[in-house]
Design an enzyme around this catalytic site. Structure first.
Site, PDB file in Angstrom:
ATOM      1  N   ASP A   1       1.242   4.609   1.566  1.00 57.31           N
ATOM      2  CA  ASP A   1       0.796   5.886   2.240  1.00 57.31           C
ATOM      3  C   ASP A   1       1.030   6.958   2.657  1.00 57.31           C
ATOM      4  O   ASP A   1       1.793   6.869   2.139  1.00 57.31           O
ATOM      5  CB  ASP A   1       0.552   4.687   3.775  1.00 57.31           C
ATOM      6  CG  ASP A   1       0.362   3.632   3.796  1.00 57.31           C
ATOM      7  OD1 ASP A   1      -0.830   3.299   3.446  1.00 57.31           O
ATOM      8  OD2 ASP A   1       0.366   2.833   4.533  1.00 57.31           O
TER       9      ASP A   1
ATOM     10  N   ASP B   1       1.440  -1.415   0.277  1.00 57.44           N
ATOM     11  CA  ASP B   1       0.088  -0.442   0.348  1.00 57.44           C
ATOM     12  C   ASP B   1       0.700   0.898  -0.073  1.00 57.44           C
ATOM     13  O   ASP B   1       1.551   0.962   0.264  1.00 57.44           O
ATOM     14  CB  ASP B   1      -0.747   0.498   1.194  1.00 57.44           C
ATOM     15  CG  ASP B   1      -0.512  -0.465   2.161  1.00 57.44           C
ATOM     16  OD1 ASP B   1      -1.458  -1.133   3.113  1.00 57.44           O
ATOM     17  OD2 ASP B   1       0.664  -0.643   2.636  1.00 57.44           O
TER      18      ASP B   1
ATOM     19  N   ASP C   1       8.741   2.822  14.087  1.00 57.03           N
ATOM     20  CA  ASP C   1       9.134   1.944  14.916  1.00 57.03           C
ATOM     21  C   ASP C   1      10.415   1.141  14.510  1.00 57.03           C
ATOM     22  O   ASP C   1      11.745   1.013  15.572  1.00 57.03           O
ATOM     23  CB  ASP C   1       8.398   0.876  15.217  1.00 57.03           C
ATOM     24  CG  ASP C   1       7.666   0.031  13.719  1.00 57.03           C
ATOM     25  OD1 ASP C   1       8.013   0.508  13.007  1.00 57.03           O
ATOM     26  OD2 ASP C   1       7.198  -0.529  13.256  1.00 57.03           O
TER      27      ASP C   1
HETATM   28  P1  ATP Z   1       3.453  -3.477   5.139  1.00 57.17           P
HETATM   29  O1  ATP Z   1       4.102  -4.078   4.016  1.00 57.17           O
HETATM   30  O2  ATP Z   1       3.247  -4.830   6.086  1.00 57.17           O
HETATM   31  O3  ATP Z   1       1.877  -3.356   5.920  1.00 57.17           O
HETATM   32  P2  ATP Z   1       4.238  -2.171   7.031  1.00 57.17           P
HETATM   33  O4  ATP Z   1       5.126  -0.925   7.697  1.00 57.17           O
HETATM   34  O5  ATP Z   1       3.225  -0.840   6.243  1.00 57.17           O
HETATM   35  O6  ATP Z   1       4.389  -2.686   6.626  1.00 57.17           O
HETATM   36  P3  ATP Z   1       1.491  -0.645   8.893  1.00 57.17           P
HETATM   37  O7  ATP Z   1       1.282  -2.040   9.477  1.00 57.17           O
HETATM   38  O8  ATP Z   1       0.880  -0.720   7.449  1.00 57.17           O
HETATM   39  O9  ATP Z   1       2.956  -2.080   8.575  1.00 57.17           O
HETATM   40  O10 ATP Z   1       2.216   0.868   9.322  1.00 57.17           O
HETATM   41  C1  ATP Z   1       2.473   1.456   8.484  1.00 57.17           C
HETATM   42  C2  ATP Z   1       3.884   2.009   8.791  1.00 57.17           C
HETATM   43  O11 ATP Z   1       2.943   2.680  10.001  1.00 57.17           O
HETATM   44  C3  ATP Z   1       4.853   1.433   9.226  1.00 57.17           C
HETATM   45  O12 ATP Z   1       5.769   1.408   8.414  1.00 57.17           O
HETATM   46  C4  ATP Z   1       4.965   2.498  10.326  1.00 57.17           C
HETATM   47  O13 ATP Z   1       6.253   3.532  10.086  1.00 57.17           O
HETATM   48  C5  ATP Z   1       4.454   3.356  11.309  1.00 57.17           C
HETATM   49  N1  ATP Z   1       3.664   2.384  12.468  1.00 57.17           N
HETATM   50  C6  ATP Z   1       2.951   0.407  12.318  1.00 57.17           C
HETATM   51  N2  ATP Z   1       2.704  -0.163  13.294  1.00 57.17           N
HETATM   52  C7  ATP Z   1       3.914   0.632  14.669  1.00 57.17           C
HETATM   53  C8  ATP Z   1       4.279   0.311  15.835  1.00 57.17           C
HETATM   54  N3  ATP Z   1       3.141  -0.131  16.772  1.00 57.17           N
HETATM   55  N4  ATP Z   1       4.634   1.655  16.544  1.00 57.17           N
HETATM   56  C9  ATP Z   1       5.263   2.362  15.706  1.00 57.17           C
HETATM   57  N5  ATP Z   1       5.457   3.111  14.615  1.00 57.17           N
HETATM   58  C10 ATP Z   1       4.269   1.672  13.648  1.00 57.17           C
HETATM   59 MG    MG Z   2       1.708  -1.052   4.829  1.00 59.28          MG
END
Ligand code: ATP
Ligand code: MG
Length: 448
Positions: free
Chosen positions: A79, A77, A184
């Site tokens: 964002d 995705d 994170d």
């Molecule tokens: P994926 O490819 O699995 O979606 P992602 O990194 O995009 O991985 P998301 O859960 O979609 O993970 O979260 C988007 C963003 O929000 C992350 O890249 C991170 O910057 C932030 N984020 C998500 N969860 C947390 C958390 N528990 N603590 C701090 N930052 C977080």
């Molecule tokens: Mg994501």
């Protein structure tokens, strides 16, 4: 002497530049040009970024999307983080809906169900007067009153000691660098500025991506205690993206793993599902076991693994089969994922008992609370588990008409693949798309 405006405690901060006056120092990011080819960015995300910046807002591509683009992967995705408040975003886009109470976000909807998520830059609530800080939302914009503190029960009060750093809400607006450092891992803290075609890095994420190492932003012990779900996320990223875990991060994961029992059960379940969905289920579950996390979230499974060498082998094979299916573009449903994970101990629990239905429920009993396992998922797991014998015999009959059939067939496919045997032909036929089935029937009719 202490600075009047101390920097947040973040070890990975780049050099800072002081501003005149009393405003806290604005860290200077590292900026990298020409890292991401424009054509790889989703066109709808480009539209949103451009409109936000045309209206005077700062807007960046953020998080997993930037990370995946830099790694050359297809982002799941796209964002966006912006200086615009949720209600300002809503006014700019007709196809926009603001969601969430605690964490207000704008979702911009596009054809085919695509959603571009737009979040206002946020900061760690602890940096504005305690972790339970009340949100500063765009009140007055549309009559919003902002979030209010919910009254705490006495037990809850008792639990929140000085040392309690668990973040319970995360909805305080901030500036770009504050938004970066509340994330994170360094690899997830990168921003992409579309206009300037630059990666903006406040956290040393690009260098870590180049070295293929997973590091928390700031002290790992603290970051895992703030939100222990990050331990599961670290496992997911390390396994899925094939990244090494920095030694101090690994140690903190081991030291803080018990904190996971304090996380909200639905979040734990969701992260377990993500470990299984990412195409690296085998590596993820192995790592979770190795770190000592699996025994906290799924003790039923570790008991089985530790008692039965054969059961352990079968589990790794099943998870490899699941990864194989996903690599071919199939994404089994949640009940199938959990049933595939627990298939060994589940079979052991129901084998030879007079009432397999109750034995199944007994096996899941503790998990229901620990992981908030929804009733619907449990029922579906029970049905697809019970259907396996008939599918193995190819005796499909009326099963074909049941709404859980496709899930039962998917579990059967995972098991067959992991055991190195072909899928029973009666099941195989049901998995083919209707057009292929017809073509095969026609071919058969032509063959004398
Ligand atoms: P994926 O490819 O699995 O979606 P992602 O990194 O995009 O991985 P998301 O859960 O979609 O993970 O979260 C988007 C963003 O929000 C992350 O890249 C991170 O910057 C932030 N984020 C998500 N969860 C947390 C958390 N528990 N603590 C701090 N930052 C977080
Ligand atoms: Mg994501």
């Amino acid at each position: 002497m202490d600075s009047p405006n101390p920097e947040p405690e973040v070890s990975a901060l780049p050099k800072t530049r002081r501003r005149a006056g009393n405003r806290p120092a604005e860290p200077e990011p590292q900026v990298y040009a020409d890292q991401i080819p424009m054509e790889r960015i989703d066109l709808d995300a480009v539209k949103v970024l451009k409109r936000l910046s045309r209206h005077g807002h700062t807007a960046y591509l953020v998080g997993g999307g930037v990370r995946d683009l830099l790694l050359g992967h297809e982002p799941k995705d796209f964002d966006i983080a912006t200086s615009a408040r949720p209600n300002e975003v809503r006014r700019l886009f007709r196809n926009c809906r603001v969601i969430g109470r605690r964490f207000r976000l704008a979702h911009i909807l596009f054809a085919g169900g695509k959603i571009i998520e737009v979040a206002t830059f946020r900061r760690d609530p602890s940096s504005v007067g305690g972790r339970e800080a009340v949100n500063v939302v765009d009140a007055g914009d549309t009559g919003d009153t902002g979030d209010e503190e919910l009254p705490l029960s006495r037990a809850e009060h008792a639990r929140r000691t000085e040392a309690d750093v668990l973040i319970r809400q995360d909805n305080t607006f901030g500036r770009p660098h504050e938004d970066a450092i509340r994330r994170d891992f360094t690899i997830n803290g990168l921003f992409f500025d579309l206009e300037r075609q630059e990666v903006i890095d406040y956290v040393g994420g690009l260098e870590d991506l180049r070295q293929r190492v997973l590091r928390t932003i700031g002290p790992p012990d603290l970051r895992f205690r703030e939100d222990p779900i990050r331990i599961l996320r670290a496992i997911k990223f390390s396994a899925r993206l094939d990244l090494g875990i920095a030694p101090e991060v690994y140690d903190a994961m081991v030291d803080q793993r018990e904190e996971l029992t304090r996380s909200a059960p639905p979040r734990v379940l969701e992260e377990i599902l993500r470990l299984l969905r990412g195409g690296a289920a085998q590596r993820s579950i192995y790592l979770a076991w190795d770190i000592g996390v699996l025994c906290l979230v799924l003790p039923e499974l570790t008991a089985h693994l530790e008692d039965q060498a054969e059961g352990a082998e079968q589990l790794w094979d099943r998870l490899a089969a699941l990864d194989g299916l996903q690599a071919e573009g199939q994404l089994p449903g949640d009940a199938v994922l959990i049933a595939a994970l627990l298939y060994g101990p589940l079979r052991e629990a129901v084998e030879g008992v007079r009432d397999p239905g109750s034995a199944f429920e007994d096996f899941l009993h503790d998990m229901v609370e620990r992981l908030s396992l929804p009733r619907r998922m449990r029922d579906r797991m029970r049905l697809i588990f019970a259907a396996q014998r008939r599918l193995d015999r190819g005796a499909i009959g009326t099963l074909r008409k049941r709404d859980f059939f496709d899930d039962a067939a998917a579990l059967c496919a995972i098991r067959c693949r992991s055991e190195g045997r072909p899928l029973p032909s009666a099941v195989q036929a049901t998995l083919e798309p209707p057009a292929e089935r017809q073509r095969r029937r026609r071919r058969r009719a032509r063959t004398p």
